[in-house]
Design a protein around this motif. Structure first.
Motif, PDB file in Angstrom:
ATOM      1  N   ARG A  79      12.752   2.609   3.661  1.00  0.00           N
ATOM      2  CA  ARG A  79      11.946   3.978   3.196  1.00  0.00           C
ATOM      3  C   ARG A  79      12.086   4.330   1.631  1.00  0.00           C
ATOM      4  NH1 ARG A  79      16.184   4.886   7.744  1.00  0.00           N
ATOM      5  NH2 ARG A  79      14.953   5.258   9.335  1.00  0.00           N
ATOM      6  N   GLU A  80      12.948   4.075   1.124  1.00  0.00           N
ATOM      7  CA  GLU A  80      12.949   4.278  -0.400  1.00  0.00           C
ATOM      8  C   GLU A  80      11.710   3.557  -1.010  1.00  0.00           C
ATOM      9  OE1 GLU A  80      16.695   3.177  -2.053  1.00  0.00           O
ATOM     10  OE2 GLU A  80      17.593   4.608  -0.957  1.00  0.00           O
ATOM     11  N   ALA A  81      11.502   2.343  -0.538  1.00  0.00           N
ATOM     12  CA  ALA A  81      10.280   1.794  -1.178  1.00  0.00           C
ATOM     13  C   ALA A  81       8.904   2.030  -0.760  1.00  0.00           C
ATOM     14  CB  ALA A  81      10.458   0.181  -0.824  1.00  0.00           C
ATOM     15  N   ALA A  82       8.927   2.697   0.466  1.00  0.00           N
ATOM     16  CA  ALA A  82       7.976   3.149   1.042  1.00  0.00           C
ATOM     17  C   ALA A  82       7.551   4.669   0.204  1.00  0.00           C
ATOM     18  CB  ALA A  82       7.879   3.349   2.512  1.00  0.00           C
ATOM     19  N   ASP A  83       8.549   5.483   0.226  1.00  0.00           N
ATOM     20  CA  ASP A  83       8.562   6.728  -0.365  1.00  0.00           C
ATOM     21  C   ASP A  83       8.081   6.721  -1.920  1.00  0.00           C
ATOM     22  OD1 ASP A  83       9.304   7.891   1.886  1.00  0.00           O
ATOM     23  OD2 ASP A  83      11.469   8.134   1.262  1.00  0.00           O
ATOM     24  N   ARG A  84       7.995   5.717  -2.469  1.00  0.00           N
ATOM     25  CA  ARG A  84       7.469   5.647  -3.941  1.00  0.00           C
ATOM     26  C   ARG A  84       5.954   5.686  -3.707  1.00  0.00           C
ATOM     27  NH1 ARG A  84      12.324   2.237  -4.773  1.00  0.00           N
ATOM     28  NH2 ARG A  84      11.112   0.296  -4.241  1.00  0.00           N
ATOM     29  N   HIS A  85       5.139   5.713  -2.845  1.00  0.00           N
ATOM     30  CA  HIS A  85       3.931   5.511  -2.875  1.00  0.00           C
ATOM     31  C   HIS A  85       3.398   6.661  -1.915  1.00  0.00           C
ATOM     32  CE1 HIS A  85       3.719   1.590  -4.484  1.00  0.00           C
ATOM     33  NE2 HIS A  85       5.108   1.166  -3.733  1.00  0.00           N
ATOM     34  N   GLU A  86       2.355   7.077  -2.233  1.00  0.00           N
ATOM     35  CA  GLU A  86       1.388   8.066  -1.653  1.00  0.00           C
ATOM     36  C   GLU A  86       0.359   7.658  -0.426  1.00  0.00           C
ATOM     37  OE1 GLU A  86       1.063  12.182  -1.446  1.00  0.00           O
ATOM     38  OE2 GLU A  86       2.274  11.168  -3.198  1.00  0.00           O
ATOM     39  N   ARG A  87      -0.156   6.660  -0.773  1.00  0.00           N
ATOM     40  CA  ARG A  87      -1.294   6.234   0.313  1.00  0.00           C
ATOM     41  C   ARG A  87      -0.506   5.664   1.484  1.00  0.00           C
ATOM     42  NH1 ARG A  87      -6.184   3.016  -0.814  1.00  0.00           N
ATOM     43  NH2 ARG A  87      -4.555   1.449  -0.631  1.00  0.00           N
ATOM     44  N   PRO A  88      -0.906   5.779   2.790  1.00  0.00           N
ATOM     45  CA  PRO A  88      -0.082   5.276   3.760  1.00  0.00           C
ATOM     46  C   PRO A  88      -0.139   3.723   3.780  1.00  0.00           C
ATOM     47  CG  PRO A  88      -1.430   7.115   4.489  1.00  0.00           C
ATOM     48  CD  PRO A  88      -1.775   6.845   3.219  1.00  0.00           C
TER      49      PRO A  88
END
Length: 195
Positions: A79-88
């Motif tokens: 989740r932390e890795a995903a949350d560093r990005h804006e685009r889905p």
């Protein structure tokens, strides 16, 4: 009397259970499932073997708790890795790469999970691992739904099955992420223009 996790415990008793589960988590990561005995857990904690038996009905209960902790740590990192990005789509790829990196950094982790999977299957108690798998599938489903893809629940389930096989393949013959990415896009039915 129900399992020890169902019994009412004082804060001190709960703290002791936490110590036991953390010690089991350490033993599992270091030595694997077969080595996770009451003696090994006692040796890795400040408690005695008898205390372990006092606070838990059996080792399965301890191992389930420790494996859930491993899964929670994995999910937090994803989740932390995903949350560093804006685009889905970037969130999806970051989460996927992180999932694979977790197991690449800890080569014994894939074998631990598969050993655990076999163990709960042989004991006809699939509920703990199914619960953990559903947690991972839910994360994947949400990531895929945000892109969006057709039928995110089915794609997430297929993708999770792909990941399980890939973990074993990576343990035997690791492939770079760049080679896995086209396969992942196919399994998830991602629009090639989004990669």
């Amino acid at each position: 009397m129900g399992s020890s996790t169902e019994r009412r415990r004082s804060p001190n008793q709960q703290a002791k259970q936490e110590q036991i589960i953390e010690a089991a988590k350490e033993v599992l990561a270091r030595d694997g499932l077969a080595a996770c005995t009451a003696r090994a857990v006692a040796d890795a904690s400040p408690l005695t073997k008898s205390a372990i038996h006092y606070y838990f009905d059996d080792m399965d209960e301890i191992i389930d708790g420790a494996m859930e902790r491993h899964m929670a740590g994995c999910l937090d990192r994803i989740r932390e890795a995903a949350d560093r990005h804006e685009r889905p789509v970037d969130r999806f790829w970051a989460a996927t790469r992180t999932y694979l990196e977790i197991f690449a950094e800890q080569p014994k982790a894939a074998l631990l999970w598969f050993s655990y999977w076999v163990d709960v299957g042989q004991k006809a108690r699939p509920e703990p691992i199914d619960r953990m798998h559903q947690m991972m599938i839910a994360v994947l489903r949400d990531l895929l739904a945000d892109i969006p893809v057709d039928d995110p629940p089915a794609r997430a389930h297929a993708f999770f099955s792909y990941l399980l096989g890939t973990l074993m393949q990576q343990a035997v013959r690791p492939l770079p992420f760049s080679e896995l990415k086209p396969e992942i896009a196919t399994v998830c039915r991602l629009d090639p223009g989004l990669s």
